[in-house]
Design a protein around this motif. Structure first.
Motif, mmCIF file in Angstrom:
data_model
loop_
_atom_site.group_PDB
_atom_site.id
_atom_site.type_symbol
_atom_site.label_atom_id
_atom_site.label_comp_id
_atom_site.label_asym_id
_atom_site.label_seq_id
_atom_site.Cartn_x
_atom_site.Cartn_y
_atom_site.Cartn_z
ATOM 1 N N TRP A 40 53.162 53.134 86.746
ATOM 2 C CA TRP A 40 54.254 53.880 87.378
ATOM 3 C C TRP A 40 55.537 53.094 87.186
ATOM 4 N N ASN A 41 56.573 53.769 86.725
ATOM 5 C CA ASN A 41 57.889 53.144 86.511
ATOM 6 C C ASN A 41 57.800 51.854 85.695
ATOM 7 N N ASP A 42 56.999 51.883 84.639
ATOM 8 C CA ASP A 42 56.843 50.769 83.703
ATOM 9 C C ASP A 42 56.092 49.564 84.263
ATOM 10 N N TYR A 43 55.429 49.708 85.411
ATOM 11 C CA TYR A 43 54.622 48.645 85.982
ATOM 12 C C TYR A 43 53.170 49.092 86.078
ATOM 13 N N ILE A 44 52.272 48.144 85.870
ATOM 14 C CA ILE A 44 50.840 48.433 85.967
ATOM 15 C C ILE A 44 50.370 48.088 87.382
ATOM 16 N N TYR A 45 49.574 48.988 87.934
ATOM 17 C CA TYR A 45 49.025 48.822 89.275
ATOM 18 C C TYR A 45 47.508 48.840 89.162
ATOM 19 N N VAL A 62 50.334 60.990 87.374
ATOM 20 C CA VAL A 62 49.848 60.647 86.042
ATOM 21 C C VAL A 62 50.344 61.693 85.052
ATOM 22 N N THR A 63 50.979 61.230 83.986
ATOM 23 C CA THR A 63 51.440 62.146 82.942
ATOM 24 C C THR A 63 50.639 61.996 81.657
ATOM 25 N N ASN A 75 53.752 57.664 82.829
ATOM 26 C CA ASN A 75 52.873 57.265 83.933
ATOM 27 C C ASN A 75 51.429 57.432 83.491
ATOM 28 N N PHE A 76 50.921 56.409 82.880
ATOM 29 C CA PHE A 76 49.621 56.414 82.225
ATOM 30 C C PHE A 76 48.525 55.921 83.161
ATOM 31 N N SER A 77 47.285 56.412 82.948
ATOM 32 C CA SER A 77 46.125 55.895 83.668
ATOM 33 C C SER A 77 44.915 55.880 82.763
#
Length: 118
Positions: A40-45, A62-63, A75-77
């Motif tokens: 999200w917003n270029d950060y990995i969670y 998630v996109t 917004n990758f997962s």
């Protein structure tokens, strides 16, 4: 004939079984990710086993989903399908953690740095 036949059967079995194992991964195999995550917003969670109840506003979703190794935009997962929603958690900065909607519950995800820099 018995001994030669048994030897031939064993040899054929070994050849067939060795052909079934393939230690080389190709580009079409699913990834062996180190952990489940969302971006999200270029950060990995990194997803945790903790669920939270004090949800604040929706902050994204998630996109792009893929279980294939690679670096993706948006917004990758590697866990959740496109459309899965992200939420802020009351009392916790989104710089520390967010929540991901999962079957009516909210799973906590801890920020683990800038996406693509590790």
């Amino acid at each position: 004939m018995g001994l030669k036949y048994n030897f031939l059967c064993v040899a054929i079995s070994i050849v067939l079984l060795s052909g079934c194992s393939n230690s080389n991964h190709n580009d079409n195999s699913s990834a062996d990710w180190a952990f489940e995550f969302v971006v999200w917003n270029d950060y990995i969670y990194q997803l945790t086993d903790e669920y939270v109840e004090n949800i604040d506003e929706k902050i994204g979703e998630v996109t792009k989903y893929s279980d294939m190794e690679g670096t993706y935009s948006e917004n990758f997962s590697n866990t959740y399908k496109k459309g899965t929603k992200y939420y802020a958690i009351q009392g916790i900065s989104t710089e520390k953690a967010i929540a991901v909607e999962e079957k009516g519950k909210y799973r906590k995800a801890i920020r683990d740095g800038k996406y693509g820099e590790k």
